[in-house]
Design an enzyme around this catalytic site. Structure first.
Site, short mmCIF file in Angstrom:
data_model
loop_
_atom_site.label_atom_id
_atom_site.label_comp_id
_atom_site.label_asym_id
_atom_site.label_seq_id
_atom_site.Cartn_x
_atom_site.Cartn_y
_atom_site.Cartn_z
N LYS A 55 0.84 -1.20 0.00
CA LYS A 55 0.00 0.00 0.00
C LYS A 55 0.87 1.24 0.00
O LYS A 55 0.61 2.19 -0.74
CB LYS A 55 -0.89 0.02 1.25
CG LYS A 55 -2.08 -0.91 1.18
CD LYS A 55 -2.83 -0.93 2.50
CE LYS A 55 -3.88 -2.03 2.48
NZ LYS A 55 -4.46 -2.31 3.77
N GLN A 99 -5.11 -1.56 9.58
CA GLN A 99 -5.18 -2.90 8.99
C GLN A 99 -5.87 -3.88 9.95
O GLN A 99 -5.55 -3.92 11.14
CB GLN A 99 -3.75 -3.38 8.66
CG GLN A 99 -3.66 -4.73 7.99
CD GLN A 99 -4.21 -4.75 6.57
OE1 GLN A 99 -4.31 -3.72 5.91
NE2 GLN A 99 -4.60 -5.91 6.10
N ASP A 122 -11.33 3.28 4.28
CA ASP A 122 -11.85 1.91 4.22
C ASP A 122 -13.38 1.88 4.12
O ASP A 122 -13.96 0.84 3.81
CB ASP A 122 -11.45 1.13 5.49
CG ASP A 122 -10.26 0.22 5.28
OD1 ASP A 122 -10.11 -0.31 4.16
OD2 ASP A 122 -9.50 0.02 6.24
N1 GUN Z 1 -7.84 -6.68 6.08
C1 GUN Z 1 -8.26 -7.38 5.01
N2 GUN Z 1 -8.87 -6.55 4.11
C2 GUN Z 1 -8.82 -5.32 4.65
C3 GUN Z 1 -9.27 -4.05 4.19
O1 GUN Z 1 -9.85 -3.87 3.11
N3 GUN Z 1 -9.02 -3.00 5.03
C4 GUN Z 1 -8.39 -3.17 6.22
N4 GUN Z 1 -8.22 -2.09 6.98
N5 GUN Z 1 -7.97 -4.33 6.66
C5 GUN Z 1 -8.18 -5.40 5.88
#
Ligand code: GUN
Length: 297
Positions: A55, A99, A122
Site C-alpha cells: 500500500k 489494517q 476503508d
Molecule cells: N484486512 C483485510 N482486508 C482489509 C481491508 O480492506 N481493510 C483493512 N483495513 N484491513 C483489511
C-alpha cells in the site's frame, strides 16, 4: 466449448492508478494539497506486513504522501486510539487505514469508529456505512467498489440484472450488496444458511463470491453467460509436494466454460483493492478541501 472472457484486474488496476496519479499531479500543480495516506499495522502478521508495504509503495508511486505506523502486537487499545486521534487532527493526512485483523486485546469496532468519517478510506465507519445504505456522499469499502468498477466496465448498466453476493461480511458482502442495489440490480445475499445455494446462483446474471472457501462455487452453479467476480484468496496445497497455490472461491476452470466473463485468482479483484484505496484517498482529500472529485473510471 465456451470460454469466458478473463477479466484482467491487473490491467484495470493499473488504469485506476494512472488516473489517480494524474489527479494527484493536477492537485499539486494547482498549489493544492498533496493527498496523504496513513496506514497503521499492529503486530507482525507476515501477510499483513506484505500488504501494508505494498500500500505504501503504491501510494508513493502515484505521488501521495505515505505515513506508515508499525506498532507492536502488545499495543493497548488506548495507545491505538491515541494514534488515530493524532492522525485525525493531522492536516497532512487525508486517509487513515487501520489494517485488520487487530490483536484480541483491541476492540476493532471501537477503533474503526474513532477514525474521522471524512478520513475513513476503508469506508468501515458507521457514518459511511449508513450513507452507503441511505444515499449521499460516502467513502465506500475498497474491495467491493473495485468489484463494482469491474462489473460496470464489463456490463455497462447493471439496472434490472439479477445479482447474487455470496458472503455477508462487513468488509465485502454487505457493502457489495448495497452497491449493486444502488445500481438498481436485483440483489440476493447468500450465506452459510442459504438453502439450495447452487439453485440461487444459477438464477444470477452476476455472481460475486466472497466466502473464503476454496473453489466452492462449481461450474454447474453458473448461469450460461453470467459475469463471475471471485473475491476469494485461498492458499491450498499444490500438486507438487510441499508447495502451495492460490485459488479463489470459484472453481475457475469449470466456471470459465459456462460464464460470459470471470475474474482469475490471482490477478482479478486483488490488485483492484489497493488501486481503489488510492482513489478513496484522493476523494477524501478533495472533499476535505472542498474540491470537486471526479470518478476515476
Ligand atoms: N484486512 C483485510 N482486508 C482489509 C481491508 O480492506 N481493510 C483493512 N483495513 N484491513 C483489511
Amino acid at each position: 466449448m465456451n470460454q469466458a472472457k478473463i477479466i484482467d484486474g491487473n490491467a484495470v488496476a493499473a488504469e485506476v492508478r494512472a488516473t489517480v496519479a494524474a489527479r494527484v499531479a493536477t492537485l499539486k500543480e494547482a498549489g493544492g494539497p498533496t493527498p496523504g495516506l496513513a496506514v497503521v499495522l499492529v503486530g507482525a502478521d507476515p501477510a499483513s506486513q506484505v500488504y501494508v508495504r505494498n500500500k505504501n509503495k503504491r501510494a508513493v508511486e502515484v505521488g501521495m504522501n505515505s505515513f506508515e505506523h508499525f506498532l507492536p502486537a502488545e499495543t493497548t487499545e488506548q495507545d491505538l486510539l491515541t494514534l488515530v486521534e493524532r492522525l485525525n487532527l493531522d492536516h497532512r493526512v487525508h486517509g487513515i487505514l487501520v489494517q485488520l485483523p487487530l490483536p484480541k486485546q483491541i476492540d476493532a469496532q471501537k477503533v474503526l469508529e474513532s477514525i474521522h468519517p471524512a478520513k475513513d478510506v476503508d469506508g468501515f465507519h458507521p457514518f459511511n456505512v449508513g450513507r452507503l445504505v441511505t444515499g449521499g456522499a460516502a467513502l465506500v469499502p475498497c474491495t467491493p467498489l473495485g468489484c463494482l468498477l469491474l462489473l460496470k466496465r464489463e456490463l455497462g448498466n447493471l439496472s434490472g440484472k439479477r445479482a447474487i453476493v455470496l458472503g455477508r461480511s462487513n468488509i465485502v458482502g454487505k457493502p457489495m450488496a448495497q452497491l449493486l442495489l444502488r445500481e438498481s440490480a436485483t440483489v440476493t445475499i447468500a450465506h452459510s444458511r442459504t438453502q439450495d445455494l447452487p439453485g440461487e446462483c444459477r438464477r444470477a446474471d452476476i455472481v460475486v463470491a466472497a466466502v473464503g472457501r476454496p473453489e466452492m462455487v462449481r461450474g454447474d452453479w453458473i448461469k450460461p453467460g453470467a459475469t463471475v467476480i471471485d473475491v476469494g484468496i485461498n492458499r491450498v496445497p499444490a500438486a507438487e509436494e510441499g508447495k502451495t497455490r492460490l485459488v479463489g472461491d470459484v472453481a475457475f476452470a469449470e466456471a470459465a466454460t459456462v460464464a460470459g466473463a470471470i475474474t482469475p485468482v490471482p490477478g482479478g479483484v486483488g490488485p483492484m483493492t489497493i488501486a481503489i484505496l488510492l482513489r478513496n484517498a484522493v476523494e477524501a482529500c478533495c472533499r476535505l478541501h472542498d474540491l470537486p472529485f471526479e470518478e476515476v473510471l
